[in-house]
Design a protein around this motif. Structure first.
Motif, PDB file in Angstrom:
ATOM      1  N   MET A 217       0.824  -1.207   0.000  1.00  0.00           N
ATOM      2  CA  MET A 217       0.000   0.000   0.000  1.00  0.00           C
ATOM      3  C   MET A 217       0.862   1.263   0.000  1.00  0.00           C
ATOM      4  O   MET A 217       0.552   2.238  -0.684  1.00  0.00           O
ATOM      5  CB  MET A 217      -0.920  -0.004   1.220  1.00  0.00           C
ATOM      6  N   ILE A 218       1.942   1.243   0.771  1.00  0.00           N
ATOM      7  CA  ILE A 218       2.832   2.404   0.809  1.00  0.00           C
ATOM      8  C   ILE A 218       3.457   2.649  -0.569  1.00  0.00           C
ATOM      9  O   ILE A 218       3.536   3.788  -1.043  1.00  0.00           O
ATOM     10  CB  ILE A 218       3.925   2.197   1.875  1.00  0.00           C
ATOM     11  N   GLY A 221       0.935   4.021  -2.772  1.00  0.00           N
ATOM     12  CA  GLY A 221       0.559   5.362  -2.336  1.00  0.00           C
ATOM     13  C   GLY A 221       1.439   6.469  -2.877  1.00  0.00           C
ATOM     14  O   GLY A 221       1.069   7.645  -2.819  1.00  0.00           O
ATOM     15  N   ARG A 222       2.589   6.119  -3.424  1.00  0.00           N
ATOM     16  CA  ARG A 222       3.444   7.146  -4.029  1.00  0.00           C
ATOM     17  C   ARG A 222       2.726   7.874  -5.154  1.00  0.00           C
ATOM     18  O   ARG A 222       3.040   9.025  -5.462  1.00  0.00           O
ATOM     19  CB  ARG A 222       4.725   6.503  -4.569  1.00  0.00           C
ATOM     20  N   LYS A 225      -1.897   8.395  -3.128  1.00  0.00           N
ATOM     21  CA  LYS A 225      -2.236   8.569  -1.715  1.00  0.00           C
ATOM     22  C   LYS A 225      -3.306   9.640  -1.493  1.00  0.00           C
ATOM     23  O   LYS A 225      -3.872   9.740  -0.397  1.00  0.00           O
ATOM     24  CB  LYS A 225      -0.984   8.901  -0.900  1.00  0.00           C
ATOM     25  N   HIS A 226      -3.588  10.437  -2.510  1.00  0.00           N
ATOM     26  CA  HIS A 226      -4.654  11.446  -2.395  1.00  0.00           C
ATOM     27  C   HIS A 226      -6.034  10.831  -2.633  1.00  0.00           C
ATOM     28  O   HIS A 226      -7.044  11.517  -2.461  1.00  0.00           O
ATOM     29  CB  HIS A 226      -4.415  12.580  -3.393  1.00  0.00           C
ATOM     30  N   TRP A 230      -7.657   4.606  -1.243  1.00  0.00           N
ATOM     31  CA  TRP A 230      -6.334   4.173  -0.773  1.00  0.00           C
ATOM     32  C   TRP A 230      -6.193   4.425   0.719  1.00  0.00           C
ATOM     33  O   TRP A 230      -5.734   3.555   1.468  1.00  0.00           O
ATOM     34  CB  TRP A 230      -5.239   4.923  -1.537  1.00  0.00           C
ATOM     35  N   ALA A 231      -6.598   5.603   1.169  1.00  0.00           N
ATOM     36  CA  ALA A 231      -6.490   5.950   2.589  1.00  0.00           C
ATOM     37  C   ALA A 231      -7.323   5.008   3.455  1.00  0.00           C
ATOM     38  O   ALA A 231      -6.888   4.570   4.524  1.00  0.00           O
ATOM     39  CB  ALA A 231      -6.925   7.401   2.806  1.00  0.00           C
ATOM     40  N   LYS A 234      -5.652   1.522   3.618  1.00  0.00           N
ATOM     41  CA  LYS A 234      -4.455   1.589   4.464  1.00  0.00           C
ATOM     42  C   LYS A 234      -4.845   1.668   5.948  1.00  0.00           C
ATOM     43  O   LYS A 234      -4.218   1.021   6.792  1.00  0.00           O
ATOM     44  CB  LYS A 234      -3.604   2.800   4.090  1.00  0.00           C
TER      45      LYS A 234
END
Length: 271
Positions: A217-218, A221-222, A225-226, A230-231, A234
């Protein structure tokens, strides 16, 4: 073939290529006549019987060849006229296609599953997968139309439309497929954990899996992540990782029935 007007772009392309080939081969074709007529003169010299049909073909060859060259000239004019007609049609088709791609991008921006509040649920996953499949099919149809139009545009030397919106949608779809793929894998793993016996849980294995999911996920998220989805995903994985010490404590052999009674009272659930 060249005497008939083309009915579509594919036929126009075929006719244009055929005409170019015949014109390019004209000298080579004409060069084959002299050796052939010489052979028949030789046959006549040595009184070898030749059918009247063959003699008629040989004698009629110059007239046929002249008519053929005239046809090539006429068809060149006709093809140019057909090109202009198809150029106008093609321009309208390309403009319509570009507009449709832009409209689909706008629709995608508002409807794509990027901002799902409760993403880690089977209903949300099913809905997202349906949307992603439909969008994948739509993109494939766009790319096919692009290929079909490209053949016609090459005839007229028309520049290819950039289709930046379609490329952007394809990029987003790649990230969405990865994100919802993680959701699917997580739900499959979580269903296995929650459906088993508490005493059989492999806490270390669960924790390692959660860490692996978190790393994926990290990395994802690059780029996204907006996105709310995704948020949310996570947060669910992070919350799960935080419960691992609690699970370890509850599996302590020193836990007694009275302790479980206290837990049930605290959470308001009997189990």
């Amino acid at each position: 073939i060249l005497s008939e007007p083309p009915e579509n772009l594919d036929q126009l392309a075929e006719n244009v290529n055929l005409h170019k080939r015949l014109v390019a081969e004209k000298d080579e074709t004409e060069a084959r006549f002299r050796p052939m007529t010489d052979q028949y003169k030789l046959l006549e010299k040595f009184e070898v019987p030749v059918t009247e049909e063959e003699i008629a073909k040989i004698e009629g060859l110059p007239a046929k060849w002249a008519a053929f060259q005239s046809m090539l000239g006429d068809s060149d004019v006709d093809l140019e006229r057909s090109k202009e007609l198809f150029r106008e049609k093609l321009t309208k088709m390309v403009d319509s296609f570009v507009k449709e791609v832009a409209e689909h991008r706008a629709s995608f921006e508002s409807a794509a599953p990027k901002e799902v509040e409760k993403a880690v649920e089977h209903d949300a996953l099913k809905s997202a997968q349906t949307y992603l499949k439909d969008t994948t099919d739509k993109i494939a149809s766009f790319r096919k139309r692009e290929t079909d139009l490209k053949a016609g545009m090459e005839i007229f030397g028309m520049p290819q439309p950039p289709l930046k919106e379609l490329f952007a949608t394809e990029q987003d779809m790649d990230f969405l497929n990865q994100l919802w793929g993680i959701v699917q894998e997580w739900l499959e793993a979580y269903d296995g954990w929650k459906g088993g016996m508490f005493r059989d849980l492999e806490v270390e294995e669960m924790e390692n899996s959660a860490i692996t999911f978190g790393k994926r996920m990290i990395k994802l998220g690059r780029e996204i992540k907006h996105w709310g989805t995704w948020a949310n995903v996570k947060d669910v994985i992070d919350a799960f990782k935080k419960t691992m010490p609690l699970i370890t404590d509850l599996r302590n052999p020193a836990i007694r029935p009275r302790h479980w009674d206290q837990v049930m009272e605290a959470v308001g659930q009997k189990f």
